[in-house]
Design a protein around this motif. Structure first.
Motif, PDB file in Angstrom:
ATOM      1  N   GLN A 133      31.316  56.728  73.781  1.00 29.16           N
ATOM      2  CA  GLN A 133      31.400  56.335  75.189  1.00 29.16           C
ATOM      3  C   GLN A 133      30.392  57.067  76.061  1.00 29.16           C
ATOM      4  O   GLN A 133      29.919  56.537  77.054  1.00 29.16           O
ATOM      5  N   LYS A 134      30.126  58.328  75.700  1.00 30.38           N
ATOM      6  CA  LYS A 134      29.193  59.117  76.515  1.00 30.38           C
ATOM      7  C   LYS A 134      28.175  59.813  75.610  1.00 30.38           C
ATOM      8  O   LYS A 134      28.514  60.352  74.566  1.00 30.38           O
ATOM      9  N   ILE A 162      22.005  51.552  76.112  1.00 31.64           N
ATOM     10  CA  ILE A 162      22.949  52.672  76.206  1.00 31.64           C
ATOM     11  C   ILE A 162      22.848  53.429  77.525  1.00 31.64           C
ATOM     12  O   ILE A 162      23.523  54.434  77.712  1.00 31.64           O
ATOM     13  N   SER A 164      24.044  53.034  80.348  1.00 29.41           N
ATOM     14  CA  SER A 164      25.309  53.243  81.071  1.00 29.41           C
ATOM     15  C   SER A 164      26.162  54.334  80.436  1.00 29.41           C
ATOM     16  O   SER A 164      27.117  54.798  81.040  1.00 29.41           O
ATOM     17  N   LYS A 165      25.824  54.732  79.221  1.00 31.67           N
ATOM     18  CA  LYS A 165      26.613  55.783  78.569  1.00 31.67           C
ATOM     19  C   LYS A 165      26.038  57.168  78.798  1.00 31.67           C
ATOM     20  O   LYS A 165      26.642  58.162  78.414  1.00 31.67           O
ATOM     21  N   ALA A 184      31.355  64.445  75.931  1.00 29.16           N
ATOM     22  CA  ALA A 184      30.450  63.404  75.428  1.00 29.16           C
ATOM     23  C   ALA A 184      30.551  63.470  73.910  1.00 29.16           C
ATOM     24  O   ALA A 184      30.812  64.531  73.352  1.00 29.16           O
TER      25      ALA A 184
ATOM     26  N   THR B 113      32.949  60.899  85.723  1.00 28.02           N
ATOM     27  CA  THR B 113      33.368  59.691  86.423  1.00 28.02           C
ATOM     28  C   THR B 113      33.585  60.006  87.901  1.00 28.02           C
ATOM     29  O   THR B 113      33.772  61.161  88.272  1.00 28.02           O
TER      30      THR B 113
END
Lengths: 260, 247
Positions: A133-134, A162, A164-165, A184, B113
């Motif tokens: 995800q990160k 990628i 956005s990750k 991450a 976030t």
């Protein structure tokens, strides 16, 4: 009353002795500003150097190369500057901030590193996996390792997929720390960090093909601030020695004058 | 409808000033400014909601826990932001208690976030909202509340028609300080934000990046803008309060 003044006198004597002890220090002092990828390798080199310079003081500060470059331009009291990108010390030399020629001391490598999955088999295209995800990299705007990570991702066409990750560390050590803390899943970090005892016991790494990015030529200079500092010159000479090269090689740096 | 027309007006204003704006601020800069203001607005609203009952309890209580709770609320004033950033990063991570909770609730992990920044900022700015409110509540004489009670006003009624109007300056101060302090946040954001454009790259971090990348012109524009903003926000606050004192 007398007891109080006697106590005060004792404290005063103690403080005086302490201050004298500090200033009576016979040796010299250097402050080294170094790129974050050198954290573990340079710590070892400094310990080695100190073993033959017991009276001298050596301070090391780690951070992003771009930040130190700016700080030295603004007169920061650093005696030596080790950059992860030779471009920065070269500009300082051109602008008159250096007291030595730029020395190439190593070429860095970037790797994929992860403690939560088998990183030895990871490739850049695996980063599209939804389980990741990160992805942490150093900030490409001013951290050389981040810039190279961006180049490698763009060269393989993964950048758009990628982006956005991606999360950005202030320097490559913070990028590694984002992964280490589990926030991450994968990081693109310096090989020298992945090989450090701390990170090596937590996760494996996979080298990223060096054709995919500009070489991470690393250079250092003695700054103008240390123009009369003989200890700084001695340390600069020490960097070319056999022992230092062995330490650097152990941390995965390719050394100048050596085939890969 | 109203919101839409306001939006259209703002857009046309922006378009007119486009030439000036383009040379001074990049799209990334504007997005960082917008993000900081969005963060500060959300945080201020949340802090007013949770800060009001906390401040009320602290102002009215004579219990032994008043001391410890006040000290906990005031912690962020004293603590280096790195302490808060470090603990939050670990706590909100996959192995931390907050991380476990958010994963159980299906929210996922909070570091990197906007929600994570909101949570961090709520802690970080808490004293700046609670303390002015507490001062305002403490200044309301017990007598006034007793009078309201003898007139058979309910607790809620008393709060809305007596306490709220009397504590209005306190609410104003709390909102301004909470908002401004959140906009000025840097260390915590750097540690848990991950510097993601449009999500966690707020204006303070954007300025830092410009400076590190030696983009001094952009750093100047943003910094000067923030300086002006901070002054304009604080000016009415201190002008009003000094007038009040003279009375």
């Amino acid at each position: 009353m007398r007891v109080v003044s006697r106590f005060a006198a004792r404290v005063l004597i103690f403080v005086c002795l302490f201050v004298m002890g500090q200033t009576a220090h016979a040796g010299e002092k250097i402050t080294i500003a170094a790129a974050a990828d050198l954290k573990f390798a340079l710590d070892e080199i400094v310990v080695l150097f100190k073993s033959t310079h017991l009276a001298d003081q050596i301070e090391t500060i780690y951070g992003s190369s771009g930040k130190f470059h700016t700080q030295i331009q603004q007169g920061a009291p650093y005696d030596l500057y080790f950059s992860a990108d030779i471009f920065y010390p070269r500009t300082l030399e051109a602008e008159g901030f250096a007291a030595s020629k730029v020395q190439l001391y190593a070429v860095g490598r970037i790797v994929l590193w992860s403690p939560s999955r088998d990183a030895s088999a990871l490739t850049l295209s695996d980063l599209a996996d939804p389980g990741i995800q990160k992805i942490a990299i150093a900030n490409p705007q001013h951290a050389p390792y981040g810039k190279r990570a961006e180049e490698a991702l763009k060269a393989t066409g993964m950048w758009e997929k990628i982006q956005s990750k991606l999360v950005y560390g202030e320097n490559v050590a913070q990028a590694a720390q984002f992964v280490q803390s589990g926030n991450a899943q994968v990081g693109i970090i310096a090989l020298s960090l992945a090989l450090s005892p701390e990170l090596a016991k937590q996760g494996d790494y996979a080298l990223i093909l060096d054709k995919l990015y500009q070489p991470l030529e690393q250079g250092f200079i003695i700054t103008r601030h240390a123009v009369d500092n003989s200890l700084a010159r001695e340390f600069a000479r020490f960097m070319a020695g056999k022992d230092v090269r062995a330490i650097m090689a152990r941390y995965g740096f390719v050394l100048p004058g050596e085939a890969k | 409808m109203y919101v839409q027309s306001w939006h259209a007006m703002a857009l046309s204003c922006l378009a007119k000033q486009n030439n000036i704006m383009e040379s001074a601020f990049s799209a990334a800069d504007l997005s960082a400014v917008w993000l900081a203001f969005k963060l500060a607005t959300v945080v201020t609203v949340i802090l007013l909601l949770i800060g009001t009952p906390i401040a009320w309890c602290l102002a009215r209580s004579r219990s032994w826990w008043k001391g410890p709770v006040s000290a906990v609320v005031a912690l962020p004033i004293v603590l280096p932001p790195t302490v808060l950033g470090f603990y939050l990063l670990v706590a909100m991570g996959p192995n931390g208690p907050l991380g476990h909770l958010t994963q159980l609730l299906g929210i996922g992990l909070l570091p990197f976030t906007f929600a994570g920044l909101v949570l961090a900022s709520v802690f970080y700015s808490l004293p700046f909202v609670v303390q002015p409110l507490q001062n305002a509540f403490e200044a309301i004489p017990e007598r006034v509340l007793e009078t309201a009670a003898t007139l058979r006003a309910s607790v809620l009624d008393t709060f809305f028609s007596v306490v709220l109007p009397l504590a209005k300056p306190g609410f104003l101060t709390a909102s301004v300080l909470g908002f401004a302090h959140t906009v000025g946040e840097f260390g915590v954001v750097l540690m848990i934000g991950g510097n993601i454009p449009n999500h966690t790259r707020v204006v303070s971090v954007q300025i830092y990046d410009h400076v590190e990348a030696m983009e001094y012109a952009q750093a100047h524009w943003l910094s000067a803008g923030m300086l002006l903003f901070a002054f304009l926000v604080l000016l009415p606050l201190y002008s009003f309060s000094s007038k009040g004192r003279r009375k």
